[in-house]
Write a protein that holds these residues in place. Structure first.
Motif, short mmCIF file in Angstrom:
data_model
loop_
_atom_site.label_atom_id
_atom_site.label_comp_id
_atom_site.label_asym_id
_atom_site.label_seq_id
_atom_site.Cartn_x
_atom_site.Cartn_y
_atom_site.Cartn_z
N TYR A 287 79.24 -24.59 91.52
CA TYR A 287 79.07 -23.15 91.28
C TYR A 287 80.38 -22.41 91.50
O TYR A 287 80.75 -21.52 90.71
CB TYR A 287 77.99 -22.58 92.20
N GLN A 288 81.08 -22.75 92.55
CA GLN A 288 82.35 -22.08 92.85
C GLN A 288 83.38 -22.33 91.75
O GLN A 288 84.14 -21.42 91.38
CB GLN A 288 82.90 -22.55 94.19
N ASN A 289 83.41 -23.54 91.23
CA ASN A 289 84.40 -23.90 90.20
C ASN A 289 84.07 -23.35 88.82
O ASN A 289 84.97 -23.13 88.01
CB ASN A 289 84.55 -25.42 90.13
N ASN A 290 82.79 -23.13 88.55
CA ASN A 290 82.38 -22.73 87.20
C ASN A 290 82.05 -21.25 87.06
O ASN A 290 81.91 -20.75 85.94
CB ASN A 290 81.19 -23.57 86.74
N PHE A 291 81.91 -20.55 88.19
CA PHE A 291 81.64 -19.11 88.15
C PHE A 291 82.64 -18.41 89.06
O PHE A 291 82.45 -18.37 90.29
CB PHE A 291 80.20 -18.83 88.61
N PRO A 292 83.71 -17.86 88.49
CA PRO A 292 84.77 -17.22 89.28
C PRO A 292 84.26 -16.13 90.23
O PRO A 292 84.81 -15.93 91.30
CB PRO A 292 85.69 -16.62 88.20
N GLY A 293 83.21 -15.44 89.84
CA GLY A 293 82.68 -14.37 90.68
C GLY A 293 81.55 -14.81 91.59
O GLY A 293 80.77 -13.97 92.06
N TYR A 294 81.48 -16.10 91.85
CA TYR A 294 80.39 -16.61 92.67
C TYR A 294 80.44 -16.00 94.08
O TYR A 294 81.49 -15.99 94.71
CB TYR A 294 80.47 -18.14 92.77
N PRO A 295 79.31 -15.49 94.58
CA PRO A 295 79.30 -14.82 95.89
C PRO A 295 79.84 -15.70 97.02
O PRO A 295 79.36 -16.82 97.22
CB PRO A 295 77.81 -14.50 96.10
N LYS A 296 80.81 -15.16 97.75
CA LYS A 296 81.42 -15.94 98.83
C LYS A 296 80.51 -16.11 100.03
O LYS A 296 80.73 -17.00 100.86
CB LYS A 296 82.73 -15.25 99.25
N VAL A 297 79.50 -15.26 100.14
CA VAL A 297 78.60 -15.35 101.30
C VAL A 297 77.72 -16.59 101.25
O VAL A 297 77.22 -17.06 102.27
CB VAL A 297 77.72 -14.08 101.38
N ARG A 298 77.56 -17.15 100.06
CA ARG A 298 76.68 -18.31 99.93
C ARG A 298 77.34 -19.57 100.48
O ARG A 298 78.51 -19.83 100.25
CB ARG A 298 76.28 -18.52 98.47
N LYS A 299 76.53 -20.37 101.18
CA LYS A 299 77.01 -21.61 101.78
C LYS A 299 76.25 -22.80 101.20
O LYS A 299 75.27 -22.65 100.46
CB LYS A 299 76.84 -21.57 103.30
N ALA A 300 76.71 -23.99 101.55
CA ALA A 300 76.12 -25.21 100.98
C ALA A 300 74.84 -25.62 101.70
O ALA A 300 73.82 -25.94 101.06
CB ALA A 300 77.13 -26.35 101.04
N LEU A 301 74.86 -25.60 103.04
CA LEU A 301 73.73 -26.16 103.79
C LEU A 301 73.15 -25.24 104.86
O LEU A 301 71.94 -25.18 105.04
CB LEU A 301 74.16 -27.49 104.46
N ILE A 302 74.02 -24.52 105.58
CA ILE A 302 73.58 -23.67 106.68
C ILE A 302 73.98 -22.23 106.39
O ILE A 302 75.18 -21.96 106.23
CB ILE A 302 74.19 -24.11 108.03
N PRO A 303 73.03 -21.30 106.27
CA PRO A 303 73.38 -19.92 105.93
C PRO A 303 74.43 -19.33 106.86
O PRO A 303 74.34 -19.48 108.09
CB PRO A 303 72.03 -19.20 106.09
N TYR A 304 75.44 -18.70 106.24
CA TYR A 304 76.53 -18.00 106.96
C TYR A 304 77.46 -18.93 107.74
O TYR A 304 78.41 -18.45 108.35
CB TYR A 304 75.95 -16.93 107.92
N VAL A 305 77.20 -20.22 107.72
CA VAL A 305 78.00 -21.15 108.54
C VAL A 305 78.73 -22.17 107.70
O VAL A 305 79.97 -22.26 107.71
CB VAL A 305 77.11 -21.88 109.58
N PHE A 306 77.98 -22.99 106.94
CA PHE A 306 78.60 -24.09 106.21
C PHE A 306 77.88 -24.33 104.88
O PHE A 306 76.65 -24.48 104.86
CB PHE A 306 78.57 -25.37 107.04
#
Length: 306
Positions: A287-306
């Protein structure tokens, strides 16, 4: 097969141990050293939207929509196992000798019962409910892209649901030679009841995530309008890239607490945890690589952490 019985080797533990090790090592190398790896290895590991264009001709692929087959197999296997366990644990019917011989081959002749009978019955029942939910979801909600998965992923998915049912049955009280099954609902603790509730919440959240993902490809009447990928929004998608995968991890954590005395099940859980974490991380980076405006707040596994 007699080799495994004579030398007390569990085929289930061996298979899931190797699958976990393979996913762990390959994911680390693909994530860190992808540009240095042979094309064949990358094509074997990546699938769907992660797959590179024009895969190696040596890779056998099947449609991604064949994910549905996992839950057909899973529903049949867990349903049959649940019926067998209810007959044995609740009604005191002895399992057929042929079934015990099969369990001797796939999970060791020297296996011993672990945990309570009620825990085993609840565990297989929850897994059956999960398979039913995913069966409904993949047939009537999800809109699969026109991409492919390779045959290795497909086989691993089939093996997972067969192996999960076998893992629970093999160490359930009353399903080893000479063992008796004593069933009592009083053995179900308050903590285990809470875990069942958490399992239900995670299952519900996974269903809502599937509805959100499907809505990105459907119009207001429910007809498919596109197969393109878009950024999902709403509910836990606001803080996680793959909340449906995190929900899956939580469900298996709940199952593992209920089946915590089952040694074979820990191999299943480790496989699921390793695989889901790897896919969640790849999904996040995609998602980060294919959508330049992808929300930075989103994480992979743990909200707000990782």
């Amino acid at each position: 097969m007699s080799y495994f019985v004579d030398f007390n080797v569990s085929i289930v533990k061996l298979a899931f141990g190797l699958m976990t090790l393979g996913v762990f090592i390959t994911s680390i190398f693909v994530i860190i050293f992808e540009k240095y790896l042979p094309r064949f290895l990358i094509d074997t590991y990546k699938y769907g939207k992660f797959a590179v264009k024009n895969p190696s001709k040596f890779i056998i692929v099947v449609p991604k929509s064949w994910f549905r087959h996992f839950y057909i197999v899973g529903t049949i296997c867990t349903g049959m196992t649940m019926v067998i366990m209810i007959n044995g644990c609740l009604f005191g019917r002895k399992p057929p000798a042929l079934l015990l011989s099969f369990l001797d081959v796939v999970d060791s002749k020297k296996r011993i019962p672990s945990g309570s009978a009620v825990g085993s019955v609840v565990g297989i029942s929850l897994l059956f409910v999960h398979c039913i939910a995913r069966l409904w979801e993949t047939h009537f909600i999800s809109v699969f892209s026109q991409s492919n998965i390779n045959i290795v992923h497909y086989v691993c998915g089939i093996v997972h649901y067969i192996g999960s049912a076998v893992a629970i049955l093999a160490e359930a009280p009353g399903f080893s030679h000479g063992a008796e099954c004593s069933f009592s609902w009083n053995e179900l603790t308050f903590a285990e009841c809470c875990v069942v509730f958490i399992f239900g919440l995670a299952s519900f959240e996974q269903l809502k995530c599937s509805i959100i993902l499907a809505s990105l490809r459907k119009n207001k009447t429910g007809a498919v309008r596109t197969y393109k990928h878009s950024i999902p929004t709403g509910r836990l998608f606001e803080v996680l890239s793959s909340p449906h995968l995190v929900a899956e991890i939580i469900m298996y954590m709940a199952l593992t607490y209920i089946l915590r005395s089952n040694q074979t099940w820990w191999f299943i859980f480790t496989w699921v945890l390793t695989n889901q974490c790897a896919v969640a991380w790849m999904n996040h980076k995609w998602y980060q690589n294919n959508f330049p405006g992808y929300p930075k707040v989103r994480k992979a596994l743990i909200p707000y952490v990782f």
